[in-house]
Design a protein around this motif. Structure first.
Motif, PDB file in Angstrom:
ATOM      1  N   VAL A 346      55.026  -8.841  92.958  1.00  0.00           N
ATOM      2  CA  VAL A 346      53.494  -8.417  93.316  1.00  0.00           C
ATOM      3  C   VAL A 346      52.402  -8.310  91.950  1.00  0.00           C
ATOM      4  O   VAL A 346      53.819  -8.760  90.910  1.00  0.00           O
ATOM      5  N   PRO A 347      51.434  -8.463  92.112  1.00  0.00           N
ATOM      6  CA  PRO A 347      51.119  -8.717  90.905  1.00  0.00           C
ATOM      7  C   PRO A 347      50.480  -7.452  89.915  1.00  0.00           C
ATOM      8  O   PRO A 347      50.669  -6.787  89.892  1.00  0.00           O
ATOM      9  N   VAL A 348      50.870  -7.568  89.041  1.00  0.00           N
ATOM     10  CA  VAL A 348      50.889  -6.134  87.572  1.00  0.00           C
ATOM     11  C   VAL A 348      49.267  -6.167  87.702  1.00  0.00           C
ATOM     12  O   VAL A 348      48.877  -7.200  86.637  1.00  0.00           O
ATOM     13  N   CYS A 349      48.509  -4.693  87.259  1.00  0.00           N
ATOM     14  CA  CYS A 349      47.279  -5.390  86.993  1.00  0.00           C
ATOM     15  C   CYS A 349      47.484  -3.961  86.173  1.00  0.00           C
ATOM     16  O   CYS A 349      47.085  -2.845  86.431  1.00  0.00           O
ATOM     17  N   PRO A 350      47.670  -3.770  84.924  1.00  0.00           N
ATOM     18  CA  PRO A 350      47.890  -2.630  84.263  1.00  0.00           C
ATOM     19  C   PRO A 350      46.590  -1.635  84.300  1.00  0.00           C
ATOM     20  O   PRO A 350      46.034  -1.800  84.397  1.00  0.00           O
ATOM     21  N   HIS A 351      47.221  -0.454  83.507  1.00  0.00           N
ATOM     22  CA  HIS A 351      46.232   1.142  83.852  1.00  0.00           C
ATOM     23  C   HIS A 351      45.899   1.203  82.238  1.00  0.00           C
ATOM     24  O   HIS A 351      46.592   0.584  81.737  1.00  0.00           O
ATOM     25  N   ALA A 352      44.707   1.757  82.478  1.00  0.00           N
ATOM     26  CA  ALA A 352      44.358   1.354  80.860  1.00  0.00           C
ATOM     27  C   ALA A 352      42.637   2.535  81.002  1.00  0.00           C
ATOM     28  O   ALA A 352      43.095   3.126  81.390  1.00  0.00           O
ATOM     29  N   GLY A 353      42.643   2.771  79.380  1.00  0.00           N
ATOM     30  CA  GLY A 353      41.509   3.768  78.890  1.00  0.00           C
ATOM     31  C   GLY A 353      41.992   4.345  78.147  1.00  0.00           C
ATOM     32  O   GLY A 353      42.546   4.112  77.234  1.00  0.00           O
ATOM     33  N   GLY A 354      41.840   6.120  78.557  1.00  0.00           N
ATOM     34  CA  GLY A 354      42.739   6.698  77.924  1.00  0.00           C
ATOM     35  C   GLY A 354      42.476   6.649  76.399  1.00  0.00           C
ATOM     36  O   GLY A 354      40.829   6.147  76.031  1.00  0.00           O
ATOM     37  N   VAL A 355      43.499   6.535  75.437  1.00  0.00           N
ATOM     38  CA  VAL A 355      42.909   6.499  73.589  1.00  0.00           C
ATOM     39  C   VAL A 355      43.988   5.589  74.059  1.00  0.00           C
ATOM     40  O   VAL A 355      45.271   6.022  73.895  1.00  0.00           O
ATOM     41  N   GLY A 356      43.330   4.013  73.795  1.00  0.00           N
ATOM     42  CA  GLY A 356      44.554   3.135  72.684  1.00  0.00           C
ATOM     43  C   GLY A 356      45.728   2.631  74.163  1.00  0.00           C
ATOM     44  O   GLY A 356      45.897   1.656  73.752  1.00  0.00           O
ATOM     45  N   LEU A 357      45.024   3.181  75.105  1.00  0.00           N
ATOM     46  CA  LEU A 357      45.979   2.045  76.173  1.00  0.00           C
ATOM     47  C   LEU A 357      45.345   0.560  76.246  1.00  0.00           C
ATOM     48  O   LEU A 357      46.386   0.269  76.744  1.00  0.00           O
TER      49      LEU A 357
END
Lengths: 431, 431
Positions: A346-357
């Protein structure tokens, strides 16, 4: 030899609720915040370890208190044996039976362990003169396997499985590292899609995303179906029929509601449906996945630990796995998560955003590409153009791709002036 | 009308690690502790709400900080509207989106919400002049359903399902209340079974348990198979072939290991196998349940919220459901848990022990008997004879049964002198 002299923490809060940046169906007014940790030693090199837990405002002080509670595992100890065997160091802290009761392995205490673990990795990477992704990608398969706590994973992933995956990833590491340095890791952007934005702002930001070279955008949904239909139609008109648009409900739905809602949006061809329901509901995600196929289910930013990812994969509940750099117990647990995803294909597409993620999580995807799965196929790192100016080494986005950081460390270090300005004093700093 | 004037917290720790009381395969040296909360109002009645989160030592300060973080939802507000609609009050606090990020609905922040919720119930029950079990058991089905947050439950339990269950439980409430007051609710005891105890102490305490009238005992297992076989054989010899002996592995095993280990103990006929693996591993519990049938799987003391119980039931992973009074978000969430168990026809045998858990959880089982399932069949409340002397209304065990508390409130109030003596000052009080 050097000793850890301090674990310092700071409660940092940005007044993002004032502009509705980051607003979604579950989180109408987040104040992006960091429970920030610095590990200092008495070494002559002056190297410090910086990391944080991301929160959205109230309770950031509780998260700080949880990091403080880990000082006993760090302060006064020789750091070299800890850095030399980060697997044992991680297992020691995660195995503190009294602290474990507060989870176990979930929530505030678990994320605190993540901050401390990541801060140690920051020192290890800085001392090695390498960015985290490169430090990890140059370790042997045996060294990497030793970093992982396989407890509760062995009915899905054994150390032998992990070794096999990692050994298969050794060939071509150098070529992939060169490719990454040359062209970067593809990103997608959520900037157009916040619920609090007007249709005009959505349209403008969607066009900007295209112009910037991103290969996918994402819209927040789940508060009102008519609004979602109107906004999705608008976005589809702007970017054309074939451009990928993911949607994200931020846990807003019941299981049957998710299936009905997504079907009502199916004509606009969502690239995936993210966080349709409770992040704890593995069987619910599986039911939704069956109900909306072939539209794909994505989740993970609130998956509390490797056991949840294991089950989401075992249950065929997700076709896109979204790790987060700071929700779990740091780099070590995320290596387990990457290996689980690789095992299940399964491909990993990370969560990001927020501050510094974005700064933090890019290292994990880049390590995955160079040394674990060896592919970018179907893989994207989320990007939100927000608050990067507060970091010593901000993300470098070119043509919609994350260019790999070359500065040593884990990229979670904030500028001293930002820390000073946004240290929480009971009210927000208005810019 | 009266207002909440204060939410006071105290870090209370008992030095139980010094005697190995409470030692098990995962928790070798717990210091039973309470993050203790008191809600005060300016009402002339002087009624206070007392409740706590149970922890096992380090990190109790973090738990206290999490309770403190909830003051904004309480202090300065009129309490009567909050008590009159405890469902809305609960949903407001659980729905605080910024605090929710710290779980969501799990770990330190979730348990803190439980303490505050239970303290409000303490005031409500004291003002009504009723013990909690009786207060709940005299509410209408409609009033009870209004207390529950059905979010994420509706694919297993709808408000209509709950109403149906509760309406069926109305007939005979008075008779069951009278029966309960006359003969109590059956208990079982874990006192003989702690891992740190010698075989002689195990034998002596097992005999005492029989003499005291308990109808089941429980042994801790999971550290060493040969030891477990020896101790289980010894216990079986002492209590005879037919007396129920449950075993508890406290999350120590991998899935396949659990199946093999339990099969090696099967000759001694375990009444159930408790916490065989990670409390997060729903699919793992289901696999173990299939692997060791007809021996029953029990779990729940670390089940973080109602979504986990929902799935354990959906997956046929447990045949005994073990709620805990303070692991989830208090009385309201535990009513949801009881209704889920009733819907799936699985008996609830609560976790207790620690400090004050027996006092707290008995109310929920008694409410279940009088107003939900209407039966004691296959149901027992855990009992450990430990630290009860610190409570204003300690448990009253007669002939191995819990006699229902008649004092108003939730029974979580500690004696002022105990609070003063065991307030944590950085080192243990040696008795």
């Amino acid at each position: 030899m050097s000793r850890i002299t301090a674990l310092e923490t700071t409660d940092i809060r940005f007044p993002t609720s004032l502009s509705l940046d980051g607003s979604d169906a579950m989180n109408p007014d987040p104040d992006y915040s960091a429970a920030y940790a610095v590990i200092r030693t008495d070494a002559a090199d002056g190297v410090e370890g910086h990391a944080f837990v991301f929160t959205i405002g109230r309770g950031n002080d509780v998260q700080v208190a949880a990091i403080d509670a880990l000082a006993g595992h760090l302060v006064g100890r020789e750091i070299e044996p800890m850095l030399d065997d980060m697997g044992a160091t991680f297992r020691e802290i995660i195995g503190d039976s009294q602290l474990r009761w507060l989870g176990p392995e979930k929530g505030v205490m678990h994320m605190a362990i993540g901050a401390v673990t990541n801060a140690l990795w920051d020192i290890k990477a800085k001392r090695a003169g390498l960015p985290l992704w490169q430090l990890l990608a140059r370790m042997t398969p045996e060294e990497l396997v030793a970093l992982v706590d396989f407890r509760y994973l062995t009915n899905a992933l054994t150390p032998e499985d992990a070794l096999e995956i990692l050994r298969a990833g050794v060939a071509g590491r150098d070529e992939r590292e060169a490719e990454l340095l040359a062209t970067g890791y593809p990103g997608y952007t959520t900037s157009p899609g916040w619920l609090g934005y007007s249709d005009e702002k959505l349209e403008r930001l969607a066009l900007e995303a295209l112009a910037d070279g991103f290969t996918q955008i994402k819209l927040k949904v789940g508060a009102d179906l008519d609004d979602d239909i109107r906004r999705f139609r608008k976005a589809r008109e702007v970017v054309g029929p074939d451009f990928p648009i993911a949607i994200d409900a931020n846990q807003r739905w019941e299981v049957s509601e998710a299936i009905e809602w997504v079907k009502a949006l199916a004509e606009f061809n969502p690239a995936w449906v993210e966080e349709p329901t409770s992040p704890d509901d593995i069987l619910g995600h599986a039911e939704i996945a069956r109900g909306i196929a072939p539209i794909r289910v994505a989740t993970g930013e609130h998956a509390q630990n490797r056991m949840i990812f294991k089950q989401l994969l075992q249950a065929n509940a997700i076709e896109v796995m979204q790790i987060d750099a700071v929700r779990v117990a740091g780099v070590n647990e995320n290596i387990a998560n990457l290996l689980l995803a690789a095992k299940f294909g399964v491909p990993v597409c990370p969560h990001a955003g927020g501050v510094g993620l974005c700064e933090a999580v890019q290292h994990l995807s880049m390590f995955d590409f160079v040394a674990v799965t060896g592919t970018l196929e179907g893989r994207l790192i989320e990007f939100v153009d927000h608050l990067h100016e507060h970091f010593v080494v901000p993300t470098d986005i070119q043509g919609g791709s994350y260019m790999p950081p070359t500065a040593p460390g884990v990229s979670m270090e904030m500028k001293a002036e930002s820390i000073a300005k946004y240290t929480w004093k009971g009210e927000h700093v208005i810019d």
